[in-house]
Design a protein around this motif. Structure first.
Motif, mmCIF file in Angstrom:
data_model
loop_
_atom_site.group_PDB
_atom_site.id
_atom_site.type_symbol
_atom_site.label_atom_id
_atom_site.label_comp_id
_atom_site.label_asym_id
_atom_site.label_seq_id
_atom_site.Cartn_x
_atom_site.Cartn_y
_atom_site.Cartn_z
ATOM 1 N N ASP A 212 0.893 -0.807 -0.426
ATOM 2 C CA ASP A 212 -0.156 0.156 0.339
ATOM 3 C C ASP A 212 0.729 1.211 -0.164
ATOM 4 O OD1 ASP A 212 -2.584 1.754 0.248
ATOM 5 O OD2 ASP A 212 -2.129 1.447 2.096
ATOM 6 N N GLY A 213 0.966 1.497 -1.601
ATOM 7 C CA GLY A 213 1.765 2.859 -1.220
ATOM 8 C C GLY A 213 3.833 2.457 -0.704
ATOM 9 N N SER A 214 3.583 3.106 0.471
ATOM 10 C CA SER A 214 5.316 3.357 0.809
ATOM 11 C C SER A 214 5.281 1.767 2.013
ATOM 12 C CB SER A 214 6.314 4.775 1.853
ATOM 13 O OG SER A 214 4.742 4.426 2.720
ATOM 14 N N LYS A 215 4.563 1.519 2.138
ATOM 15 C CA LYS A 215 3.910 -0.023 3.008
ATOM 16 C C LYS A 215 3.883 -0.996 2.614
ATOM 17 C CE LYS A 215 3.586 3.445 6.806
ATOM 18 N NZ LYS A 215 3.811 3.402 7.702
ATOM 19 N N PHE A 216 4.319 -1.425 3.630
ATOM 20 C CA PHE A 216 4.760 -3.013 2.768
ATOM 21 C C PHE A 216 4.036 -4.234 4.270
ATOM 22 C CE2 PHE A 216 6.371 -7.506 2.015
ATOM 23 C CZ PHE A 216 5.383 -7.805 0.508
ATOM 24 N N TYR A 217 3.086 -4.949 4.353
ATOM 25 C CA TYR A 217 2.712 -5.626 5.023
ATOM 26 C C TYR A 217 2.798 -7.485 5.071
ATOM 27 C CZ TYR A 217 0.255 -1.743 6.360
ATOM 28 O OH TYR A 217 0.371 -0.227 6.589
ATOM 29 N N VAL A 218 3.059 -7.717 6.164
ATOM 30 C CA VAL A 218 3.250 -9.239 5.915
ATOM 31 C C VAL A 218 2.529 -9.311 7.291
ATOM 32 C CG1 VAL A 218 3.816 -11.663 5.598
ATOM 33 C CG2 VAL A 218 4.930 -9.695 4.665
ATOM 34 N N GLN A 219 1.771 -10.763 7.199
ATOM 35 C CA GLN A 219 0.263 -11.030 8.481
ATOM 36 C C GLN A 219 0.591 -12.654 8.448
ATOM 37 O OE1 GLN A 219 -3.626 -8.792 9.387
ATOM 38 N NE2 GLN A 219 -3.866 -11.259 8.345
ATOM 39 N N LEU A 220 1.139 -13.217 9.436
ATOM 40 C CA LEU A 220 1.592 -15.033 9.570
ATOM 41 C C LEU A 220 1.017 -15.228 9.807
ATOM 42 C CD1 LEU A 220 5.270 -14.380 9.555
ATOM 43 C CD2 LEU A 220 4.246 -15.153 7.941
ATOM 44 N N MET A 221 -0.606 -15.820 9.719
ATOM 45 C CA MET A 221 -1.239 -16.666 10.365
ATOM 46 C C MET A 221 -1.093 -18.287 10.342
ATOM 47 S SD MET A 221 -4.026 -13.884 10.053
ATOM 48 C CE MET A 221 -5.283 -15.059 10.563
ATOM 49 N N LEU A 222 -1.455 -18.257 12.046
ATOM 50 C CA LEU A 222 -2.086 -20.127 13.007
ATOM 51 C C LEU A 222 -2.911 -19.888 12.215
ATOM 52 C CD1 LEU A 222 0.630 -19.654 15.724
ATOM 53 C CD2 LEU A 222 1.084 -21.193 13.329
ATOM 54 N N GLY A 223 -3.780 -20.828 11.125
ATOM 55 C CA GLY A 223 -5.459 -20.935 11.552
ATOM 56 C C GLY A 223 -5.785 -20.060 11.234
ATOM 57 N N ASN A 224 -7.213 -19.937 11.843
ATOM 58 C CA ASN A 224 -7.754 -18.217 11.750
ATOM 59 C C ASN A 224 -7.215 -16.994 13.114
ATOM 60 O OD1 ASN A 224 -9.392 -19.341 10.769
ATOM 61 N ND2 ASN A 224 -11.042 -20.054 11.869
ATOM 62 N N ASN A 225 -5.651 -17.656 13.732
ATOM 63 C CA ASN A 225 -5.318 -16.160 14.626
ATOM 64 C C ASN A 225 -4.023 -16.083 13.895
ATOM 65 O OD1 ASN A 225 -7.270 -17.435 16.553
ATOM 66 N ND2 ASN A 225 -6.676 -18.825 17.035
ATOM 67 N N VAL A 226 -3.894 -14.428 14.515
ATOM 68 C CA VAL A 226 -2.912 -14.085 13.405
ATOM 69 C C VAL A 226 -1.654 -14.244 14.605
ATOM 70 C CG1 VAL A 226 -1.379 -11.205 13.164
ATOM 71 C CG2 VAL A 226 -3.853 -11.620 12.905
ATOM 72 N N SER A 227 -0.397 -14.332 13.783
ATOM 73 C CA SER A 227 0.763 -14.948 15.118
ATOM 74 C C SER A 227 1.626 -13.892 15.154
ATOM 75 C CB SER A 227 1.382 -15.954 14.300
ATOM 76 O OG SER A 227 2.820 -16.256 14.881
ATOM 77 N N THR A 228 1.842 -13.729 13.539
ATOM 78 C CA THR A 228 3.021 -12.493 13.264
ATOM 79 C C THR A 228 2.446 -10.657 12.193
ATOM 80 O OG1 THR A 228 4.640 -13.579 13.969
ATOM 81 C CG2 THR A 228 5.096 -11.587 13.279
ATOM 82 N N LEU A 229 2.702 -9.401 12.740
ATOM 83 C CA LEU A 229 1.943 -8.770 11.892
ATOM 84 C C LEU A 229 3.148 -8.339 11.906
ATOM 85 C CD1 LEU A 229 -0.217 -7.809 10.028
ATOM 86 C CD2 LEU A 229 -0.259 -6.214 12.514
ATOM 87 N N ILE A 230 3.690 -7.778 10.472
ATOM 88 C CA ILE A 230 4.958 -7.176 9.887
ATOM 89 C C ILE A 230 4.816 -6.215 9.226
ATOM 90 C CG2 ILE A 230 7.821 -7.439 8.660
ATOM 91 C CD1 ILE A 230 7.315 -10.093 9.795
ATOM 92 N N GLU A 231 5.060 -4.768 9.488
ATOM 93 C CA GLU A 231 4.848 -3.550 8.793
ATOM 94 C C GLU A 231 6.211 -3.102 8.084
ATOM 95 O OE1 GLU A 231 2.672 0.507 8.815
ATOM 96 O OE2 GLU A 231 4.620 0.309 10.509
ATOM 97 N N TYR A 232 6.823 -3.028 7.128
ATOM 98 C CA TYR A 232 7.502 -2.932 6.238
ATOM 99 C C TYR A 232 6.862 -0.352 6.035
ATOM 100 C CZ TYR A 232 9.651 -7.122 5.371
ATOM 101 O OH TYR A 232 10.310 -8.666 5.658
ATOM 102 N N THR A 233 8.422 0.037 5.693
ATOM 103 C CA THR A 233 7.816 1.324 5.512
ATOM 104 C C THR A 233 9.194 1.465 4.871
ATOM 105 O OG1 THR A 233 6.506 2.158 6.928
ATOM 106 C CG2 THR A 233 7.439 3.681 5.831
ATOM 107 N N SER A 234 9.002 1.939 3.814
ATOM 108 C CA SER A 234 10.332 1.818 2.773
ATOM 109 C C SER A 234 10.763 3.295 2.740
ATOM 110 C CB SER A 234 9.733 2.180 0.943
ATOM 111 O OG SER A 234 8.849 3.267 0.603
ATOM 112 N N LYS A 235 12.015 4.028 2.806
ATOM 113 C CA LYS A 235 12.733 4.505 2.717
ATOM 114 C C LYS A 235 12.655 5.947 1.947
ATOM 115 C CE LYS A 235 17.470 2.897 4.011
ATOM 116 N NZ LYS A 235 17.722 3.934 4.993
#
Length: 235
Positions: A212-235
């Motif tokens: 999404d523009g300058s953001k890149f999101y990775v959502q790692l799911m364990l079944g229906n639950n969010v295990s880890t949520l990662i947000e990258y922001t570009s330079k």
């Protein structure tokens, strides 16, 4: 403050000769964990009570990415402790003592046997050596993903080499998974990671991504639950 000296080696750099982000996260994690050994009362408390600290959030600012062969050192220090949470800075410096990575993180104190949050005794909290909060741009620890559909990718299976002594997948390995999905032309300026549910051996993790523009999101799911949520922001 606890310090580890290191070097950018073949196994820690990518195909362009730059330090892998995953390797930088390993350096941060290792220094933070070894810091506990430098606090005798805290380390004995964790051992005797069967308690530990699990990473709940980390923010990383990438100043510059070191090259193959560079000498580095990682320093970690605690600037605040609450009954159930601890806060620290972990910086990676080059040989000129200039920061390459600036980070702050929050850890949760938990019972190893069941993963429940615990309250650390005041006398243990008082024994921890505190240092000044280091200068960086402190962002909120809650990551807000746009309310649009994320694209699913092929699931990962947690292997035995992903697991550390806490019986969970080591925190650095979540970024290793996410790095497989980040576009090659996305130059990272800031990373924020929320650790919500630890993955265990043989768990299947399904990644969902969104740019999404300058953001890149990775959502790692364990079944229906969010295990880890990662947000990258570009330079």
């Amino acid at each position: 403050m606890y310090r580890i000296d290191s070097k950018v080696t073949t196994s820690t750099c990518d195909s362009t000769g730059k330090l892998k982000l995953f390797s930088a996260f390993q350096m941060m994690q290792d220094c933070s964990e070894l810091w506990v050994k430098s606090e005798p009362k805290l380390s004995s408390y964790f051992r005797d009570a069967n308690h530990t600290q699990l990473l709940a959030f980390r923010q990383v600012e990438v100043e510059r990415v070191p090259d193959f062969g560079e000498d580095l050192h990682t320093e970690t220090s605690v600037y605040e402790v609450k009954p159930m949470f601890g806060f620290r800075n972990t910086f990676i410096y080059d040989s000129s003592n200039k920061p390459c990575y600036r980070t702050w993180s929050m850890g949760a104190f938990v019972d190893r046997s069941n993963g429940a949050l615990i309250r650390m005794p005041q006398e243990v909290m008082d024994s921890i050596y505190m240092e000044e909060k280091k200068p960086m741009n402190y962002l909120p620890r809650r990551i807000m993903v746009p309310r649009v559909e994320l694209k699913p990718y092929t699931p990962f299976r947690v292997g035995k080499n992903d697991i550390d002594y806490n019986g969970h997948m080591n925190n650095a390995n979540y970024i290793r998974m996410a790095e497989e999905l980040r576009p090659d032309d996305f130059q990272v300026g800031v990373v924020r990671i929320e650790f919500r549910m630890p993955a265990k051996l043989h768990d299947e993790i399904t990644p969902f991504v969104l740019q999404d523009g300058s953001k890149f999101y990775v959502q790692l799911m364990l079944g229906n639950n969010v295990s880890t949520l990662i947000e990258y922001t570009s330079k």
